[in-house]
Design an enzyme around this catalytic site. Structure first.
Site, PDB file in Angstrom:
ATOM      1  N   ARG A   1       4.623   4.880   7.754  1.00  0.00           N
ATOM      2  CA  ARG A   1       2.774   4.564   8.039  1.00  0.00           C
ATOM      3  C   ARG A   1       2.655   5.403   6.399  1.00  0.00           C
ATOM      4  NH1 ARG A   1      -1.095   4.264   6.224  1.00  0.00           N
ATOM      5  NH2 ARG A   1      -3.085   4.865   8.136  1.00  0.00           N
TER       6      ARG A   1
ATOM      7  N   CYS B   1      -0.176   3.657   3.945  1.00  0.00           N
ATOM      8  CA  CYS B   1      -0.627   4.681   2.757  1.00  0.00           C
ATOM      9  C   CYS B   1      -1.281   4.325   1.102  1.00  0.00           C
ATOM     10  CB  CYS B   1      -1.071   5.642   3.681  1.00  0.00           C
ATOM     11  SG  CYS B   1      -1.585   6.829   4.652  1.00  0.00           S
TER      12      CYS B   1
ATOM     13  N   CYS C   1      -5.438  10.734  -1.467  1.00  0.00           N
ATOM     14  CA  CYS C   1      -5.287  10.744   0.078  1.00  0.00           C
ATOM     15  C   CYS C   1      -6.293  10.683   0.086  1.00  0.00           C
ATOM     16  CB  CYS C   1      -3.601  11.730   0.349  1.00  0.00           C
ATOM     17  SG  CYS C   1      -1.715  10.607  -0.296  1.00  0.00           S
TER      18      CYS C   1
ATOM     19  N   HIS D   1      -9.082  11.735   3.831  1.00  0.00           N
ATOM     20  CA  HIS D   1      -8.558  11.906   4.325  1.00  0.00           C
ATOM     21  C   HIS D   1      -8.741  13.613   4.229  1.00  0.00           C
ATOM     22  CE1 HIS D   1      -6.454   9.157   6.985  1.00  0.00           C
ATOM     23  NE2 HIS D   1      -6.421   8.249   5.932  1.00  0.00           N
TER      24      HIS D   1
END
Lengths: 279, 103
Positions: free
Chosen positions: A236, A240, A188, A192
C-alpha cells in the site's frame, strides 16, 4: 460564423456554471452518512473475509521447518515480544530490534527472520513480494504477515514510542510525509495532511491526527476484492509513491518503515481489527 | 492438492448458519495472461454440504463466481456437535472436502 462563435462561447459559459453548480451540490453530500453506509458493507464482508485463508496458510508457514537452515520461524523468530510469540506482536510494531540494530515494521521483520534464521535469500523474496492480479496465490511473505496480523485482532496499537530509535523513525517518517517532489510536486501531505480532503468520492484521512492515521493503517494487510488479491501495508505504501509519480521504494526499505512508524505511532492506542477487506 | 477451506457453523436461533470460505483461483477462461495467451478455465463445478453425513445442500457453480468464494447456508434442525462436511469438485477433477462441528 461570427454569431455561431458567439453562441458557442455562450454555451461554454452556461455549461461551466452548470458544472460548478454540480460540484457545489456534491460537496454538500453528508460524508458521515456515506461513510456509515460503506461501513455497513464492510462489516458484512468482514464476517467472511478470504484473508482468513491467507491467515491459515501463514500459520502453517510460521510453524513449518523451511529454508536452507531447515528452521521454523516459530522456534527462531523474535517479533519483539519473545521468540515465537505472535499474539499482539503486530500492534506493537514497528519497533526497534537490537539484534538487527534497526527499527522494522512487521513485514520487514519477518523477511529479516526468513533471511537470518531460515537462510532464504533476500533477492528471492524481493523478486516478487506482492500478489499480482493474475496470481492465484499470494507470496508466502504475505501469508505470514496476514497470519501475524490476525494474531493482533481486536488489540490496541501500542508502538513503543518511548524507545528513542522508534521516536527518531517517527520523526523521519513525519519529514518524509511532507517531502514534496516528483513531476507533480506532490508530498503525502498534499492529500493526507489536512482535514476534509477527498479525491472523487474517496474521503482522505489526515494522517497527522490519530483518527486519520488509524484509517491509514486499519484494514492492512487487506484482501482486495478487485482481482481477489491479498496485499500488505508495504504494498500500500509503495502504491502511494506510485500514485505520486515517485519512483517506488525498494522492497522493505527504510523509507516505508519510517512512514509506517509515523502513521502507526500516531494511531497508537486505537483498536486494530485484524486483516481487512477492501473494495 | 487444493488448500483447505475455512468452515464456520453456528446455531443462530432455530437455524444453523454455515459459512464457507474456499481457496480457489476460479478462472473464467476469458482472461489472458501477459503474453496474450488465454488462461484456461478453472473453477469449482459441484458443491455439497452434508450434516452428519446426510446431504443438505447440493449445487453447481460456474465460472461467474469470484476467486476465493464465500458461501453461506442456513440449515434447520442442526444441534451443537453435529458434523458439517463441505466438499467441492472443480472442472479439472480436483476435489476438496473439509469438516467442522456445529458450535
Amino acid at each position: 460564423m461570427r454569431t455561431l462563435h458567439a453562441i458557442g462561447a455562450c454555451g461554454a459559459v452556461a455549461a461551466l456554471s452548470l458544472t460548478s453548480g454540480a460540484f457545489a451540490q456534491a460537496d454538500s453530500i453528508d460524508h458521515a452518512k456515506a461513510d456509515a453506509e460503506f461501513a455497513k458493507f464492510r462489516a458484512e464482508m468482514e464476517a467472511s473475509n478470504p484473508a482468513e485463508l491467507n491467515e491459515m496458510k501463514g500459520e502453517g508457514l510460521w510453524n513449518a521447518k523451511r529454508g536452507p537452515k531447515n528452521a521454523s520461524l516459530a522456534e527462531t523468530c523474535d517479533l519483539g515480544l519473545g521468540i515465537g510469540k505472535v499474539e499482539g506482536a503486530y500492534v506493537a510494531s514497528p519497533r526497534y530490534y537490537p539484534d538487527a540494530d534497526k527499527v522494522m515494521d512487521m513485514e520487514r521483520r519477518i523477511v529479516w527472520c526468513m533471511v537470518e534464521k531460515q537462510g532464504f535469500k533476500f533477492e528471492d523474496i524481493a523478486r516478487k513480494p506482492f500478489q499480482g492480479p493474475n496470481d492465484a496465490n499470494a507470496p508466502e511473505i504475505t501469508d505470514l504477515v496476514t497470519f501475524v496480523a490476525g494474531q493482533s485482532r481486536n488489540m490496541k496499537f501500542a508502538v513503543p514510542m518511548k524507545e528513542p530509535k522508534v521516536k527518531e523513525a517517527w520523526a523521519i517518517g513525519k519529514e518524509i510525509a511532507s517531502f514534496r517532489a516528483g513531476p507533480f510536486d506532490f508530498s503525502c501531505n498534499t492529500c493526507h495532511g489536512t482535514d476534509g480532503k477527498r479525491i472523487r468520492m474517496q474521503n482522505l484521512p489526515n494522517l497527522a491526527r490519530p483518527e486519520g492515521a488509524i484509517r491509514g493503517v486499519l484494514g492492512w494487510p487487506g484482501y482486495r476484492m478487485t482481482g481477489g488479491v491479498m496485499l500488505t501495508s508495504q504494498w500500500r505504501m509503495n502504491d502511494c509513491f506510485r500514485q505520486q509519480r515517485f519512483p517506488e521504494p525498494k522492497y522493505v526499505s527504510d523509507t516505508i518503515t519510517y512512514l509506517l512508524t509515523y502513521m502507526t505511532g500516531t494511531a497508537n492506542g486505537q483498536l486494530y481489527k485484524g486483516p481487512g477487506i477492501k473494495r | 492438492m487444493a488448500d483447505p477451506m475455512k468452515i464456520r457453523a453456528q446455531i443462530k436461533g432455530d437455524v444453523c448458519d454455515i459459512r464457507v470460505l474456499m481457496s480457489h483461483p476460479m478462472e473464467t477462461g476469458q482472461r489472458k495472461d501477459a503474453d496474450g495467451k488465454t488462461i484456461p478455465a478453472h473453477f469449482i463445478q459441484t458443491l455439497t454440504v452434508a450434516l452428519n453425513g446426510k446431504t443438505v445442500v447440493s449445487g453447481q457453480t460456474a465460472a461467474a463466481v469470484s476467486r476465493n468464494p464465500v458461501f453461506g447456508f442456513k440449515v434447520r434442525g442442526a444441534k451443537p456437535g453435529d458434523k458439517v462436511t463441505v466438499s467441492w469438485t472443480d472442472n479439472r477433477g480436483a476435489k476438496r472436502s473439509d469438516e467442522t462441528t456445529v458450535a
